[in-house]
Scaffold this active site. Structure first.
Site, PDB file in Angstrom:
ATOM      1  N   ASP A 122       0.802  -1.259   0.099  1.00  0.00           N
ATOM      2  CA  ASP A 122      -0.076  -0.308   0.034  1.00  0.00           C
ATOM      3  C   ASP A 122       0.761   1.384  -0.065  1.00  0.00           C
ATOM      4  O   ASP A 122       1.826   1.287   0.842  1.00  0.00           O
ATOM      5  CB  ASP A 122      -0.717   0.063   1.298  1.00  0.00           C
ATOM      6  N   TYR A 135       2.057  10.160   0.388  1.00  0.00           N
ATOM      7  CA  TYR A 135       2.936   9.678   1.368  1.00  0.00           C
ATOM      8  C   TYR A 135       4.490  10.191   0.773  1.00  0.00           C
ATOM      9  O   TYR A 135       5.567   9.868   1.195  1.00  0.00           O
ATOM     10  CB  TYR A 135       3.077   8.076   1.470  1.00  0.00           C
ATOM     11  N   LYS A 178      -3.131   5.650  -3.786  1.00  0.00           N
ATOM     12  CA  LYS A 178      -4.336   6.478  -3.705  1.00  0.00           C
ATOM     13  C   LYS A 178      -4.349   7.694  -4.289  1.00  0.00           C
ATOM     14  O   LYS A 178      -3.128   8.519  -4.529  1.00  0.00           O
ATOM     15  CB  LYS A 178      -4.350   6.643  -2.047  1.00  0.00           C
ATOM     16  N   HIS A 193      -8.219   8.663  -1.441  1.00  0.00           N
ATOM     17  CA  HIS A 193      -7.462   8.810  -0.092  1.00  0.00           C
ATOM     18  C   HIS A 193      -8.352   9.316   0.859  1.00  0.00           C
ATOM     19  O   HIS A 193      -8.327   8.590   2.105  1.00  0.00           O
ATOM     20  CB  HIS A 193      -6.141   9.712  -0.176  1.00  0.00           C
TER      21      HIS A 193
HETATM   22  N1  LIG Z   1      -5.425   5.834   4.517  1.00  0.00           N
HETATM   23  C1  LIG Z   1      -5.117   6.568   5.474  1.00  0.00           C
HETATM   24  O1  LIG Z   1      -5.497   7.713   5.811  1.00  0.00           O
HETATM   25  C2  LIG Z   1      -3.880   5.882   6.214  1.00  0.00           C
HETATM   26  C3  LIG Z   1      -3.475   6.255   7.337  1.00  0.00           C
HETATM   27  C4  LIG Z   1      -2.320   5.628   8.008  1.00  0.00           C
HETATM   28  C5  LIG Z   1      -1.735   4.690   7.432  1.00  0.00           C
HETATM   29  N2  LIG Z   1      -2.377   4.047   6.232  1.00  0.00           N
HETATM   30  C6  LIG Z   1      -1.536   2.831   5.569  1.00  0.00           C
HETATM   31  O2  LIG Z   1      -1.613   1.745   6.488  1.00  0.00           O
HETATM   32  C7  LIG Z   1      -0.327   1.471   6.667  1.00  0.00           C
HETATM   33  C8  LIG Z   1      -0.162   0.924   8.150  1.00  0.00           C
HETATM   34  O3  LIG Z   1      -0.392   1.685   9.097  1.00  0.00           O
HETATM   35  P1  LIG Z   1       0.488   2.106  10.403  1.00  0.00           P
HETATM   36  O4  LIG Z   1       1.947   2.314   9.952  1.00  0.00           O
HETATM   37  O5  LIG Z   1      -0.333   2.928  11.334  1.00  0.00           O
HETATM   38  O6  LIG Z   1       0.603   0.558  10.888  1.00  0.00           O
HETATM   39  P2  LIG Z   1       0.796  -0.080  12.364  1.00  0.00           P
HETATM   40  O7  LIG Z   1       1.679  -1.408  11.879  1.00  0.00           O
HETATM   41  O8  LIG Z   1      -0.116  -0.052  13.094  1.00  0.00           O
HETATM   42  O9  LIG Z   1       2.153   0.700  12.937  1.00  0.00           O
HETATM   43  C9  LIG Z   1       3.425   1.023  12.644  1.00  0.00           C
HETATM   44  C10 LIG Z   1       4.230   1.161  14.081  1.00  0.00           C
HETATM   45  O10 LIG Z   1       4.157   0.020  14.634  1.00  0.00           O
HETATM   46  C11 LIG Z   1       5.578  -0.248  14.828  1.00  0.00           C
HETATM   47  N3  LIG Z   1       5.578  -1.985  14.438  1.00  0.00           N
HETATM   48  C12 LIG Z   1       5.465  -2.733  13.587  1.00  0.00           C
HETATM   49  N4  LIG Z   1       5.531  -3.913  13.857  1.00  0.00           N
HETATM   50  C13 LIG Z   1       5.842  -4.047  15.335  1.00  0.00           C
HETATM   51  C14 LIG Z   1       5.916  -5.087  16.135  1.00  0.00           C
HETATM   52  N5  LIG Z   1       6.153  -6.398  15.490  1.00  0.00           N
HETATM   53  N6  LIG Z   1       6.021  -5.104  17.446  1.00  0.00           N
HETATM   54  C15 LIG Z   1       5.999  -3.694  17.820  1.00  0.00           C
HETATM   55  N7  LIG Z   1       5.880  -2.569  16.856  1.00  0.00           N
HETATM   56  C16 LIG Z   1       5.693  -2.851  15.698  1.00  0.00           C
HETATM   57  C17 LIG Z   1       6.391   0.400  13.824  1.00  0.00           C
HETATM   58  O11 LIG Z   1       7.670   0.513  14.467  1.00  0.00           O
HETATM   59  P3  LIG Z   1       9.053   0.273  13.603  1.00  0.00           P
HETATM   60  O12 LIG Z   1       8.808   1.026  11.918  1.00  0.00           O
HETATM   61  O13 LIG Z   1       9.963   1.293  14.213  1.00  0.00           O
HETATM   62  O14 LIG Z   1       9.342  -1.265  13.542  1.00  0.00           O
HETATM   63  C18 LIG Z   1       5.717   1.554  13.534  1.00  0.00           C
HETATM   64  O15 LIG Z   1       5.971   2.438  14.430  1.00  0.00           O
HETATM   65  C19 LIG Z   1       0.825   2.674   6.253  1.00  0.00           C
HETATM   66  O16 LIG Z   1       1.909   2.264   6.078  1.00  0.00           O
HETATM   67  C20 LIG Z   1      -0.167   3.131   5.482  1.00  0.00           C
HETATM   68  O17 LIG Z   1       0.076   2.387   4.066  1.00  0.00           O
HETATM   69  C21 LIG Z   1      -3.333   4.687   5.685  1.00  0.00           C
END
Ligand SMILES: NC(=O)c1ccc[n+]([C@@H]2O[C@H](COP(=O)([O-])OP(=O)(O)OC[C@H]3O[C@@H](n4cnc5c(N)ncnc54)[C@H](OP(=O)(O)O)[C@@H]3O)[C@@H](O)[C@H]2O)c1
Length: 313
Positions: free
Chosen positions: A52, A57, A86, A119
């Site tokens: 994604d 981004y 998006k 988006h």
């Molecule tokens: N449409 C929208 O408005 C929108 C908004 C937000 C996100 N998104 C999409 O959704 C994706 C995922 O969202 P998100 O980044 O919020 O996901 P998330 O996986 O909930 O959060 C990512 C965070 O979790 C940490 N993490 C990952 N794996 C871990 C584990 N096994 N143990 C502990 N901590 C862990 C990462 O740290 P480290 O990187 O330091 O390991 C990072 O700080 C985004 O990349 C994007 O593509 C869309």
């Protein structure tokens, strides 16, 4: 202890589009370009087959470079990877949709997209400034275009064959219903924040009844406070089944029938996040009934201003 199984390979057919989306997906909302490229390559190598990204981004170029290198190495084929990006808020005017799509495709070095999402349902002043503000710092919205106008232009992309499915991101139930009912090509995917602190059961139920895949972002709670991965219900299950809290949260999302996205820059977590297995029914029940906190970490759904991206200077 739970045994390894095929949960990680779950694919959800797109009733309103072509193909099937891998339930376990990797998101590329990573601020640093080099880290984005490295993480995307590592995610594909760890087994993730859904990626994604988004115009907003500013990671499409790096995701494109990473995919191109991995495809050239010959171990993974383009057709095996489900790629989504998006349309940003400043490109909602119908005449801006196809040009924006073409730019994204070029940056990604692809000749078709598996999924193109609007988006957010909020149109901003059209132009090259992604975060247009007036002198008082308020967002400049575009009142001259409706979400349905934009949706019609998205439908055209599917008809032209360069995009296999279209969908909506950061959308609430009422707006989703409006678009679903008026659409000629129905939304294939709805992409919203969701995790055990924000299960969105009502929205999920509507999606299930209408053949829409519900894709959860921030599936681990985005490292925000209160930390979902430190929740006592999640940690107790993790301890009991021999998995990590992240693996428990991800398995819960897939088992309740959603696709989801997680992100990490940390190589060891890449493998950890792909190594999910089916939780016992009692663990699912404990999460569904035992976690009462309801927390939205990202307010993008209310204003169209992304909560997880630093504001443009
Ligand atoms: N449409 C929208 O408005 C929108 C908004 C937000 C996100 N998104 C999409 O959704 C994706 C995922 O969202 P998100 O980044 O919020 O996901 P998330 O996986 O909930 O959060 C990512 C965070 O979790 C940490 N993490 C990952 N794996 C871990 C584990 N096994 N143990 C502990 N901590 C862990 C990462 O740290 P480290 O990187 O330091 O390991 C990072 O700080 C985004 O990349 C994007 O593509 C869309």
């Amino acid at each position: 202890m739970i045994q390894p199984d095929n949960l990680r390979f779950t694919r959800l057919p797109l009733a309103n589009g072509a193909g099937a989306i891998p339930a376990l997906g990797f998101g590329t909302l990573i601020p640093d370009p080099i880290a984005t490229k490295n993480a995307t390559k590592a995610a594909l190598e760890a087994g993730f087959r859904a990626l994604d990204t988004a115009e907003r981004y500013r990671t499409e170029k790096e995701v494109g470079e990473a995919m191109t290198e991995v495809f050239k190495a010959g171990k993974i084929k383009r057709e095996e990877v489900f790629v989504a990006t998006k349309l940003w808020n400043t490109n909602h005017r119908p005449e801006r949709v196809k040009p924006a799509f073409e730019v994204s495709l070029k940056k990604l070095q692809l000749d078709y997209l598996d999924l193109y999402l609007i988006h957010t349902p909020f149109a901003f002043q059209p132009g090259d400034v992604q975060d247009p503000r007036d002198v008082s710092g308020n967002v400049i919205y575009d009142r001259g275009v409706t979400l349905l106008d934009t949706w019609r232009a998205m439908e055209e992309l599917v008809r032209e064959g360069k995009c296999k499915a279209i969908g909506l991101s950061d959308i609430g139930l009422e707006k989703l219903k409006e678009i679903f009912e008026a659409a000629t090509i129905k939304p294939a995917v709805v992409h919203v924040e969701s995790h055990p602190y924000l299960p969105e059961w009502e929205l999920l139920d509507y999606c299930r009844k209408n053949g829409i895949v519900f894709q959860a972002f921030a599936a681990l709670g985005h490292s925000s406070e209160p930390n979902l991965l430190a929740d006592p219900v999640i940690t107790a299950i993790a301890h009991r089944v021999g998995k990590t809290p992240a693996q428990v949260a991800l398995a819960w999302g897939i088992q309740r029938g959603t696709a989801l996205l997680t992100t990490t820059k940390t190589p060891s977590r890449m493998a950890e996040n792909f190594d999910v297995s089916t939780l016992p029914e009692d663990a699912m029940r404990e999460i569904n009934e035992g976690i009462q906190s309801r927390i939205r970490f990202n307010a993008v759904v209310e204003t169209g201003v992304p909560g997880f991206i630093p504001r443009e200077k």
